[in-house]
Design a protein around this motif. Structure first.
Motif, PDB file in Angstrom:
ATOM      1  N   LEU A  27      29.725  30.775 -20.881  1.00 22.64           N
ATOM      2  CA  LEU A  27      29.435  29.363 -21.147  1.00 22.64           C
ATOM      3  C   LEU A  27      30.687  28.497 -21.124  1.00 22.64           C
ATOM      4  O   LEU A  27      30.691  27.405 -20.556  1.00 22.64           O
ATOM      5  CB  LEU A  27      28.705  29.235 -22.497  1.00 22.64           C
ATOM      6  N   HIS A  28      31.744  28.999 -21.734  1.00 22.23           N
ATOM      7  CA  HIS A  28      32.990  28.228 -21.771  1.00 22.23           C
ATOM      8  C   HIS A  28      33.486  27.933 -20.358  1.00 22.23           C
ATOM      9  O   HIS A  28      33.909  26.808 -20.053  1.00 22.23           O
ATOM     10  CB  HIS A  28      34.052  28.996 -22.576  1.00 22.23           C
ATOM     11  N   ARG A  29      33.374  28.914 -19.490  1.00 19.80           N
ATOM     12  CA  ARG A  29      33.800  28.723 -18.090  1.00 19.80           C
ATOM     13  C   ARG A  29      32.943  27.664 -17.390  1.00 19.80           C
ATOM     14  O   ARG A  29      33.454  26.815 -16.669  1.00 19.80           O
ATOM     15  CB  ARG A  29      33.714  30.056 -17.352  1.00 19.80           C
ATOM     16  N   SER A  30      31.641  27.713 -17.625  1.00 18.97           N
ATOM     17  CA  SER A  30      30.740  26.724 -16.995  1.00 18.97           C
ATOM     18  C   SER A  30      31.118  25.314 -17.433  1.00 18.97           C
ATOM     19  O   SER A  30      31.180  24.392 -16.615  1.00 18.97           O
ATOM     20  CB  SER A  30      29.283  27.001 -17.388  1.00 18.97           C
ATOM     21  N   ILE A  31      31.375  25.155 -18.727  1.00 21.49           N
ATOM     22  CA  ILE A  31      31.731  23.827 -19.253  1.00 21.49           C
ATOM     23  C   ILE A  31      33.038  23.336 -18.626  1.00 21.49           C
ATOM     24  O   ILE A  31      33.134  22.191 -18.185  1.00 21.49           O
ATOM     25  CB  ILE A  31      31.865  23.887 -20.794  1.00 21.49           C
ATOM     26  N   GLN A  32      34.016  24.217 -18.588  1.00 23.05           N
ATOM     27  CA  GLN A  32      35.312  23.827 -18.010  1.00 23.05           C
ATOM     28  C   GLN A  32      35.173  23.461 -16.539  1.00 23.05           C
ATOM     29  O   GLN A  32      35.795  22.518 -16.058  1.00 23.05           O
ATOM     30  CB  GLN A  32      36.351  24.956 -18.165  1.00 23.05           C
ATOM     31  N   LYS A  33      34.327  24.191 -15.853  1.00 19.31           N
ATOM     32  CA  LYS A  33      34.124  23.925 -14.421  1.00 19.31           C
ATOM     33  C   LYS A  33      33.513  22.524 -14.240  1.00 19.31           C
ATOM     34  O   LYS A  33      33.962  21.750 -13.387  1.00 19.31           O
ATOM     35  CB  LYS A  33      33.204  25.008 -13.839  1.00 19.31           C
ATOM     36  N   ILE A  34      32.494  22.208 -15.034  1.00 23.98           N
ATOM     37  CA  ILE A  34      31.846  20.888 -14.922  1.00 23.98           C
ATOM     38  C   ILE A  34      32.870  19.793 -15.197  1.00 23.98           C
ATOM     39  O   ILE A  34      32.967  18.803 -14.481  1.00 23.98           O
ATOM     40  CB  ILE A  34      30.646  20.776 -15.895  1.00 23.98           C
ATOM     41  N   ARG A  35      33.667  20.005 -16.233  1.00 23.28           N
ATOM     42  CA  ARG A  35      34.673  18.983 -16.573  1.00 23.28           C
ATOM     43  C   ARG A  35      35.741  18.863 -15.487  1.00 23.28           C
ATOM     44  O   ARG A  35      36.222  17.768 -15.208  1.00 23.28           O
ATOM     45  CB  ARG A  35      35.299  19.316 -17.922  1.00 23.28           C
ATOM     46  N   SER A  36      36.086  19.978 -14.892  1.00 27.97           N
ATOM     47  CA  SER A  36      37.113  19.931 -13.834  1.00 27.97           C
ATOM     48  C   SER A  36      36.607  19.163 -12.615  1.00 27.97           C
ATOM     49  O   SER A  36      37.391  18.661 -11.808  1.00 27.97           O
ATOM     50  CB  SER A  36      37.551  21.343 -13.431  1.00 27.97           C
ATOM     51  N   LEU A  37      35.291  19.053 -12.488  1.00 27.08           N
ATOM     52  CA  LEU A  37      34.700  18.285 -11.388  1.00 27.08           C
ATOM     53  C   LEU A  37      34.621  16.799 -11.728  1.00 27.08           C
ATOM     54  O   LEU A  37      34.123  15.991 -10.945  1.00 27.08           O
ATOM     55  CB  LEU A  37      33.291  18.834 -11.076  1.00 27.08           C
ATOM     56  N   GLY A  38      35.063  16.457 -12.932  1.00 24.49           N
ATOM     57  CA  GLY A  38      35.060  15.057 -13.350  1.00 24.49           C
ATOM     58  C   GLY A  38      33.715  14.587 -13.871  1.00 24.49           C
ATOM     59  O   GLY A  38      33.439  13.386 -13.930  1.00 24.49           O
ATOM     60  N   LYS A  39      32.862  15.531 -14.257  1.00 25.27           N
ATOM     61  CA  LYS A  39      31.524  15.185 -14.748  1.00 25.27           C
ATOM     62  C   LYS A  39      31.427  15.414 -16.252  1.00 25.27           C
ATOM     63  O   LYS A  39      32.228  16.170 -16.825  1.00 25.27           O
ATOM     64  CB  LYS A  39      30.473  16.056 -14.040  1.00 25.27           C
ATOM     65  N   LYS A  40      30.412  14.784 -16.865  1.00 24.03           N
ATOM     66  CA  LYS A  40      30.158  15.063 -18.273  1.00 24.03           C
ATOM     67  C   LYS A  40      29.457  16.412 -18.361  1.00 24.03           C
ATOM     68  O   LYS A  40      28.518  16.677 -17.609  1.00 24.03           O
ATOM     69  CB  LYS A  40      29.254  13.986 -18.872  1.00 24.03           C
ATOM     70  N   ALA A  41      29.914  17.232 -19.306  1.00 25.11           N
ATOM     71  CA  ALA A  41      29.343  18.575 -19.443  1.00 25.11           C
ATOM     72  C   ALA A  41      28.275  18.603 -20.535  1.00 25.11           C
ATOM     73  O   ALA A  41      28.525  18.209 -21.672  1.00 25.11           O
ATOM     74  CB  ALA A  41      30.451  19.575 -19.767  1.00 25.11           C
TER      75      ALA A  41
END
Ligand code: DX5
Ligand code: ZN
Length: 219
Positions: A97-111
């Motif tokens: 889950l932590h990785r998914s959240i970081q990935k979304i944020r790295s794309l510039g989106k709200k997680a």
């Protein structure tokens, strides 16, 4: 505190999507909630990133993409490129889950992270400070038109308390069985964004529904 309304297009007329989206935007609704289902994580199939991409130029409303799919990391790039603003994964559907959240944020989106009704709030424990939106399911995901599960009211207020106590900015979104009739109680419990599917599209005059919603929740 302003409470937002996010109509879920799952209950809209898919054969007239352009008109539906224009009507939703004109109504003053805040976010456009888009349910993505894969027939694996949930027992229903809806749409994929290509449709989200076609929806993107039709509206300025934030696209709130709710991924009810297994192993969502596989599609985060696609939904980001399609124009999603908020990308929500289910805690039950991703191993890291932590990785998914970081990935979304790295794309510039709200997680966003969503929890099924039976999933305890403790799942959010170590990641909450990185979650922009906690999407609390108040029905078992998969279909529109189900009834709000009453025990979820306490889950919302408990989460609100945790967010306040820890001085976090995480917004609480509630999805499933939200109607004009129970919106105030859910908002009072601590919800910041209410998703409304069948409760929204069952009334023809969307502008009137949004007006009544804002009046009811006092925002
Ligand atoms: C359910 C979806 C919801 C659904 C809500 O699995 O995630 O967004 O559209 O529909 P109603 O408001 O009819 O329960
Ligand atoms: Zn949803």
């Amino acid at each position: 505190m302003v409470v937002l309304i996010a109509p879920s297009i799952l209950s809209s007329d898919f054969t007239n999507m352009q008109r539906e989206i224009a009507d939703i935007e004109r109504s003053g609704a805040d976010w456009l909630h888009i349910d993505i289902m894969d027939g694996h994580f949930v027992p229903n199939i809806t749409i994929g990133p290509d449709i989200v991409k076609q929806i993107r130029p039709l509206t300025g409303m934030p696209l709130d993409v709710h991924l009810m799919i297994s192993d969502p990391d596989r599609y985060l790039d696609d939904f980001s490129e399609a124009g999603a603003d908020i990308i929500t994964v289910h805690a039950e559907a991703t191993t890291h889950l932590h990785r998914s959240i970081q990935k979304i944020r790295s794309l510039g989106k709200k997680a966003g992270v969503s929890l099924n009704p039976a999933t305890p709030l403790s799942e959010l424990g170590y990641v909450l400070q990185d979650v922009d939106v906690a999407l609390i399911m108040s029905v078992n995901p998969g279909f529109g038109g189900q009834s709000f599960i009453p025990q979820i009211m306490e889950k919302i207020s408990t989460l609100k308390k945790i967010i306040r106590e820890n001085d976090l900015t995480t917004a609480i979104e509630v999805d499933g069985g939200v109607k004009l009739e129970n919106a105030k109680e859910i908002a009072d419990a601590g919800a910041d964004i209410l998703v409304m599917g069948s409760g929204f599209f069952s009334h023809e005059d969307y502008t009137e529904t949004v007006r009544r919603f804002k009046e009811t929740v006092g925002s």
